[in-house]
Design a protein around this motif. Structure first.
Motif, mmCIF file in Angstrom:
data_model
loop_
_atom_site.group_PDB
_atom_site.id
_atom_site.type_symbol
_atom_site.label_atom_id
_atom_site.label_comp_id
_atom_site.label_asym_id
_atom_site.label_seq_id
_atom_site.Cartn_x
_atom_site.Cartn_y
_atom_site.Cartn_z
ATOM 1 N N PRO A 82 34.411 29.925 21.322
ATOM 2 C CA PRO A 82 34.562 28.467 21.304
ATOM 3 C C PRO A 82 35.293 27.964 22.549
ATOM 4 C CG PRO A 82 35.135 29.411 19.172
ATOM 5 C CD PRO A 82 35.002 30.557 20.123
ATOM 6 N N VAL A 83 34.738 26.929 23.147
ATOM 7 C CA VAL A 83 35.306 26.305 24.342
ATOM 8 C C VAL A 83 35.733 24.884 23.971
ATOM 9 C CG1 VAL A 83 34.860 25.519 26.701
ATOM 10 C CG2 VAL A 83 33.862 27.684 25.887
ATOM 11 N N LEU A 84 36.985 24.590 24.207
ATOM 12 C CA LEU A 84 37.518 23.262 23.907
ATOM 13 C C LEU A 84 37.649 22.483 25.208
ATOM 14 C CD1 LEU A 84 38.618 21.672 21.419
ATOM 15 C CD2 LEU A 84 40.905 22.397 22.149
ATOM 16 N N VAL A 85 37.099 21.287 25.225
ATOM 17 C CA VAL A 85 37.191 20.429 26.412
ATOM 18 C C VAL A 85 38.201 19.326 26.109
ATOM 19 C CG1 VAL A 85 35.951 19.045 28.111
ATOM 20 C CG2 VAL A 85 34.767 20.908 26.898
ATOM 21 N N ASP A 86 39.364 19.431 26.729
ATOM 22 C CA ASP A 86 40.511 18.554 26.530
ATOM 23 C C ASP A 86 41.121 18.776 25.143
ATOM 24 O OD1 ASP A 86 40.570 17.530 29.085
ATOM 25 O OD2 ASP A 86 39.416 15.739 28.592
ATOM 26 N N THR A 87 42.371 18.364 25.002
ATOM 27 C CA THR A 87 43.096 18.574 23.743
ATOM 28 C C THR A 87 43.665 17.284 23.174
ATOM 29 O OG1 THR A 87 45.298 18.898 24.729
ATOM 30 C CG2 THR A 87 43.837 20.831 24.628
ATOM 31 N N GLY A 88 43.504 16.164 23.870
ATOM 32 C CA GLY A 88 44.221 14.966 23.486
ATOM 33 C C GLY A 88 45.701 15.114 23.789
ATOM 34 N N GLY A 89 46.471 14.123 23.406
ATOM 35 C CA GLY A 89 47.909 14.144 23.651
ATOM 36 C C GLY A 89 48.644 14.921 22.582
ATOM 37 N N PRO A 90 49.924 15.234 22.808
ATOM 38 C CA PRO A 90 50.699 15.979 21.813
ATOM 39 C C PRO A 90 50.843 15.235 20.501
ATOM 40 C CG PRO A 90 52.119 15.167 23.569
ATOM 41 C CD PRO A 90 50.707 14.929 24.007
ATOM 42 N N VAL A 123 45.567 16.779 28.097
ATOM 43 C CA VAL A 123 45.988 18.192 28.026
ATOM 44 C C VAL A 123 47.354 18.324 27.361
ATOM 45 C CG1 VAL A 123 44.577 18.961 29.968
ATOM 46 C CG2 VAL A 123 46.889 18.094 30.398
ATOM 47 N N GLY A 124 47.692 17.410 26.467
ATOM 48 C CA GLY A 124 49.019 17.396 25.893
ATOM 49 C C GLY A 124 49.271 18.443 24.829
ATOM 50 N N SER A 125 48.216 19.167 24.401
ATOM 51 C CA SER A 125 48.396 20.178 23.360
ATOM 52 C C SER A 125 47.932 21.550 23.811
ATOM 53 C CB SER A 125 47.661 19.759 22.076
ATOM 54 O OG SER A 125 48.313 18.672 21.456
ATOM 55 N N LEU A 126 48.031 21.829 25.087
ATOM 56 C CA LEU A 126 47.651 23.152 25.586
ATOM 57 C C LEU A 126 48.446 24.265 24.917
ATOM 58 C CD1 LEU A 126 47.288 22.662 29.447
ATOM 59 C CD2 LEU A 126 45.458 22.953 27.779
ATOM 60 N N GLY A 127 49.677 23.977 24.528
ATOM 61 C CA GLY A 127 50.533 24.996 23.942
ATOM 62 C C GLY A 127 50.030 25.531 22.612
ATOM 63 N N LEU A 128 49.054 24.880 21.996
ATOM 64 C CA LEU A 128 48.484 25.372 20.747
ATOM 65 C C LEU A 128 47.563 26.568 20.957
ATOM 66 C CD1 LEU A 128 47.506 21.991 19.041
ATOM 67 C CD2 LEU A 128 49.434 23.466 18.454
ATOM 68 N N PHE A 129 47.251 26.903 22.217
ATOM 69 C CA PHE A 129 46.203 27.879 22.485
ATOM 70 C C PHE A 129 46.688 28.988 23.429
ATOM 71 C CE2 PHE A 129 44.474 23.651 21.757
ATOM 72 C CZ PHE A 129 43.695 23.882 20.624
#
Length: 244
Positions: A82-90, A123-129
């Motif tokens: 699975p490829v996620l494009v952008d994460t939205g904000g935190p 990219v505010g939720s990169l830390g989830l991955f």
């Protein structure tokens, strides 16, 4: 030959699935941008899109990009999950996790997160991955902090798999913006374009938000020439029709 381009909204609300082979596209969260008061403030969040390989089957799959120094191999491995494009904000963390769970995709299963640009509402939720490879703008990083050179440019896209590419689409946030193009869906080629397009009917308003309007106009024309569906940064997806 010159073409006239017209657009129309793609019906439906997220999660909006566009099936395809070898990849399907799911618009998980619809971005928005709303004026707040008279001082120019905006309440905003970015669209989030999931690209799912047909061959991938949940549950239990875990993103495992190779740890070696070869960018092409790392990208091919990342594109197999699975490829996620952008994460939205935190602030959208819970909504993002719920939207992924509805697709039976946990954070550890995401093999690649592509950030179309570095603004916090994208990219505010990169830390989830932490198990995913990260491609934010033109920076490709494997888990653990291994950064790889790769040669992405407007003339040289990055190939993740058959019909799945990352394009350099500069302009909105400078030279580093990217888009993800997915060919072979039921509606043709889908491009998750970040803020190359704010929304379907953004007219000239995007220019005031652009660091390089000349480059962004070039990127917009490139996307319109190739895409059948565009997922913009702050609105619903829309279809593109090219007519003589």
């Amino acid at each position: 030959m010159s073409w006239r381009v017209r657009t129309e909204p793609l019906p439906g609300e997220p999660p909006l699935t566009i099936p395809g082979d070898p990849y399907s596209v799911v618009v998980l969260l619809r971005g928005y941008s709303e004026p707040q008061g008279a001082g120019g403030a905006q309440r905003a969040d970015g669209s989030v899109t999931l690209v799912l390989p047909r061959a991938w089957r949940p549950p239990g799959a875990r993103g495992q990009p190779p740890a070696g120094p070869d960018a092409a191999a790392a990208l091919a491995q990342a594109g197999s999950g699975p490829v996620l494009v952008d994460t939205g904000g935190p602030w959208a963390r819970d909504a993002l996790l719920a939207a992924l769970a509805a697709q039976r995709v946990g954070p550890d299963a995401v093999s690649l997160v592509v950030g179309t640009h570095g603004h916090s509402d994208h990219v505010g939720s990169l830390g989830l991955f932490p198990r995913a490879a990260l491609l934010v703008g033109h920076d490709l990083c494997l888990p653990g902090g291994l950064y790889l050179p790769h040669g992405l440019s407007e003339a040289c896209p990055l190939r993740l798999g058959p019909g799945l590419e990352v394009w350099a689409t500069p302009g909105h946030a400078g030279r580093g913006d990217v888009s993800v193009a997915v060919a072979g869906t039921a509606l043709g080629t889908v491009v998750a374009a970040g803020d190359v397009f704010e929304r379907e009917d953004d007219g000239d308003t995007w220019r005031g938000l652009s660091e390089d309007p000349v480059a962004q106009e070039r990127s917009r024309q490139r996307v319109l020439a190739a895409a059948d569906v565009v997922v913009p940064g702050h609105g619903g997806p829309f279809r593109v029709f090219r007519e003589p």
